[in-house]
Design a protein around this motif. Structure first.
Motif, PDB file in Angstrom:
ATOM      1  N   MET A 119       0.818  -1.206  -0.011  1.00 29.39           N
ATOM      2  CA  MET A 119      -0.036   0.030   0.094  1.00 29.39           C
ATOM      3  C   MET A 119       0.796   1.263  -0.063  1.00 29.39           C
ATOM      4  SD  MET A 119      -2.796  -1.303   2.828  1.00 29.39           S
ATOM      5  CE  MET A 119      -4.269  -0.236   2.609  1.00 29.39           C
ATOM      6  N   LEU A 120       0.879   1.810  -0.939  1.00 28.05           N
ATOM      7  CA  LEU A 120       1.920   3.157  -1.308  1.00 28.05           C
ATOM      8  C   LEU A 120       1.603   4.251  -0.475  1.00 28.05           C
ATOM      9  CD1 LEU A 120       2.041   3.257  -5.212  1.00 28.05           C
ATOM     10  CD2 LEU A 120       3.372   2.131  -3.418  1.00 28.05           C
ATOM     11  N   ALA A 121       2.560   4.928   0.336  1.00 34.52           N
ATOM     12  CA  ALA A 121       2.167   6.120   1.055  1.00 34.52           C
ATOM     13  C   ALA A 121       2.781   7.230   0.093  1.00 34.52           C
ATOM     14  CB  ALA A 121       3.049   6.053   2.288  1.00 34.52           C
ATOM     15  N   GLN A 122       1.730   7.989  -0.468  1.00 35.23           N
ATOM     16  CA  GLN A 122       2.059   9.048  -1.231  1.00 35.23           C
ATOM     17  C   GLN A 122       2.029  10.580  -0.688  1.00 35.23           C
ATOM     18  OE1 GLN A 122      -0.265   7.031  -4.644  1.00 35.23           O
ATOM     19  NE2 GLN A 122       1.577   7.432  -5.674  1.00 35.23           N
ATOM     20  N   VAL A 171       6.081   8.523  -4.305  1.00 36.99           N
ATOM     21  CA  VAL A 171       6.063   7.444  -3.537  1.00 36.99           C
ATOM     22  C   VAL A 171       7.041   7.667  -2.282  1.00 36.99           C
ATOM     23  CG1 VAL A 171       6.437   4.744  -3.060  1.00 36.99           C
ATOM     24  CG2 VAL A 171       5.388   5.947  -5.416  1.00 36.99           C
ATOM     25  N   LEU A 172       6.435   7.752  -1.360  1.00 41.13           N
ATOM     26  CA  LEU A 172       7.390   7.999   0.222  1.00 41.13           C
ATOM     27  C   LEU A 172       7.810   6.789   0.925  1.00 41.13           C
ATOM     28  CD1 LEU A 172       5.468  11.305   0.934  1.00 41.13           C
ATOM     29  CD2 LEU A 172       7.568  11.227  -0.291  1.00 41.13           C
ATOM     30  N   GLY A 173       6.915   5.737   0.490  1.00 39.20           N
ATOM     31  CA  GLY A 173       7.252   4.602   1.188  1.00 39.20           C
ATOM     32  C   GLY A 173       5.944   3.536   0.921  1.00 39.20           C
ATOM     33  N   ALA A 174       5.978   2.592   1.619  1.00 37.73           N
ATOM     34  CA  ALA A 174       4.746   1.700   1.520  1.00 37.73           C
ATOM     35  C   ALA A 174       4.689   0.682   2.803  1.00 37.73           C
ATOM     36  CB  ALA A 174       4.927   0.909   0.285  1.00 37.73           C
ATOM     37  N   LEU A 175       3.378   0.476   2.913  1.00 33.88           N
ATOM     38  CA  LEU A 175       3.043  -0.864   3.893  1.00 33.88           C
ATOM     39  C   LEU A 175       2.927  -1.948   3.245  1.00 33.88           C
ATOM     40  CD1 LEU A 175       2.081  -1.366   6.877  1.00 33.88           C
ATOM     41  CD2 LEU A 175      -0.079  -1.033   6.083  1.00 33.88           C
TER      42      LEU A 175
END
Lengths: 109, 414
Positions: free
Chosen positions: B119-122, B168-172
């Motif tokens: 799950m992308l953290a945007q 994209v700053l990271g993801a779960l």
């Protein structure tokens, strides 16, 4: 695309121009009400399969809230009317009955 | 018949003339111990676990259309359990763990593919939210981790991580999440139910619920009246319609949620990617189609179609995240009717009518919950009261203000 005519400015607006506001004609339950009434006001919804009265806002237009009568199965619009009313006006009800013979307005919660 | 490699060889030698039907054509008996309304994934799983876990086998499953033809056949098949709240994590994780062995359990290949869900953290807010979820999951013993943009790129090279609008700053990342074949889940459970002697009755619409002294007596259907001791309503989008027949209202509104698939292309992504900020999610099916889930309508409807502009918004946003899909042609789009509750969590509950139970409100994310939901609902129907898995999901939580407020069940991305 769903098109509703704003009863204030008369614009036939696309749904992208409008913000949906959920079921119309809810009776507000205040602090003096029972838990059941407050729950009904906050959460319980008619969610009918058929004729539905609902609130809309002409968000990207005149900005005003109004009401609409719409069929939730076909998206057919029976009419729109101003928000300053506690119940659907007679001409809207007549229009619904004309197109949906046998339909009756459900009263009560 | 038990499916096996030996059977495949044996039937091949006999010209494939000996395969029996996976489930028979059933006609309704006048009375059942329990009736389940709705032969979608949840309804069939409920019936299956009623028989398997609780020995209740005199059961009919009534379906107004065809088996698995509602949301079970219309979703984007994503399976994950990275929820924030403890009750959700418990039931979704139970479900995911049942999926892992479901093919063996049912002796039917549901093609479970634990390929990993990201799950992308945007936005900065999503980064904080998903970090919190990862910590919560650690306490719930659900394996997830928050990963860096570099790791995102490594796991899914076709993502543009430095887009101008949605970087994209990271993801779960949940490595044990994945996908499964949605129809096979319904078919496998239906076959399991039929083997236990249950009746799966299709083209049989319930038109009324009969009761005496506040207790259910049976249902009226388009194929006649059927009596029952217990009734489970498991119909997703049409829950409100059935609840009205039983004389109560639900805190639910039904909306159309859409999905679409592209033409098949060569394998290009082997994970599921969800981008909740832009309301889009994508995975690649075994056939090579890109399966894309879109947004839900903002207003009640039962159209099973949805508004076109949601598709446009979803695709527009996904093209920025996945530039290589911009020339893809879309093959099909469709909609399903999802039942949304106020807190975006499901309802597994007793109802005001005695011996009537309801399982609904899964909203936009029911497929991943099918085995766990069936497990919990069967326990409730068999024992007459919800067990540990379902206890928090009662209808009374709305009156009492005990919401299960799901930040990662954003009402769209499932």
């Amino acid at each position: 695309m769903l098109i509703l005519t704003c009863p204030y400015c008369g614009v036939a607006a696309d749904e992208t121009e409008l913000a949906p506001g959920g079921e119309a004609h809810l009776t507000r339950a205040g602090v003096e009400s029972s838990d059941e009434d407050f729950e009904a006001y906050l959460f319980q919804r008619k969610n009918p399969k058929g004729v539905h009265f609902e609130r809309w806002r002409h968000a990207n237009g005149c900005g005003k809230w109004f009401h609409a009568a719409r069929c939730t199965v076909t998206n057919e619009v029976f009419g729109t009317y101003p928000a300053q009313t506690l119940e659907p006006p007679k001409e809207i009800l007549d229009e619904i009955v004309a197109r949906r013979p046998g339909w009756t307005l459900e009263t009560g919660p | 018949m038990r499916y096996s490699a030996f059977q495949i060889v044996r039937q091949a030698l006999r010209g494939h003339q000996g395969w029996p039907r996976a489930w028979g054509e059933a006609t309704a008996k006048p009375r059942y111990d329990a009736i389940v309304i709705g032969a979608g994934g949840h309804g069939l799983a409920t019936a299956y676990y009623l028989g398997r876990n609780h020995g209740v086998r005199n059961v009919a499953i009534l379906e107004k259309g065809w088996l698995g033809g509602g949301n079970t056949g219309r979703n984007t098949t994503i399976i994950r359990s990275n929820y924030l709240q403890d009750p959700s994590a418990a039931i979704y994780e139970k479900s995911r763990s049942l999926y892992e062995t479901l093919s063996q359990e049912l002796n039917y290949n549901i093609m479970f593919s634990p390929r990993g869900v990201m799950m992308l953290a945007q936005t900065e807010h999503e980064v904080r939210g998903y970090r919190r979820t990862a910590h919560a999951n650690a306490l719930q013993e659900v394996q997830t981790e928050f990963i860096t943009p570099e790791r995102v790129k490594e796991l899914c090279p076709i993502i543009e991580t430095r887009g101008p609008r949605y970087p994209v700053l990271g993801a779960l990342w949940q490595a044990r999440g994945g996908t499964a074949r949605h129809d096979a889940v319904a078919w496998g459970y239906a076959r399991g139910c039929a083997e236990m002697g249950m009746d799966v009755i299709q083209q049989c619409e319930v038109t009324g619920i009969r009761s005496a002294n506040g207790k259910v007596k049976g249902v009226t259907t388009t194929k006649g009246e059927i009596d029952c001791d217990k009734l489970a309503i498991v119909v997703a989008g049409h829950s409100g319609v059935l609840a009205e027949m039983a004389g109560f209202r639900l805190p639910i509104e039904s909306l159309a949620l859409q999905a679409l698939v592209s033409e098949p292309i060569k394998p290009c992504m082997d994970v599921v990617v969800m981008a909740n900020t832009v309301h889009g999610y994508m995975s690649q099916s075994d056939k090579g189609e890109m399966v894309i889930g879109g947004g839900a309508d903002g207003y009640n409807n039962y159209t099973q179609r949805g508004s076109f502009h949601h598709i446009e918004e979803t695709v527009r946003a996904l093209i920025e995240t996945f530039p290589m899909i911009s020339r893809l042609k879309m093959l099909r789009m469709w909609g399903g009717i999802v039942d949304m509750t106020g807190d975006r969590s499901p309802i597994i509950s007793k109802t005001p009518m005695e011996n009537v139970f309801i399982n609904c409100g899964w909203g936009t994310g029911g497929f991943k919950a099918i085995p766990g939901s069936g497990w919990a609902t069967a326990e409730m129907v068999a024992k007459g009261a919800p067990g540990a898995l379902a206890a928090e999901f009662g209808l009374d939580r709305f009156r009492e203000g005990r919401f299960i407020d799901e930040s990662v069940a954003a009402g769209v991305a499932h």
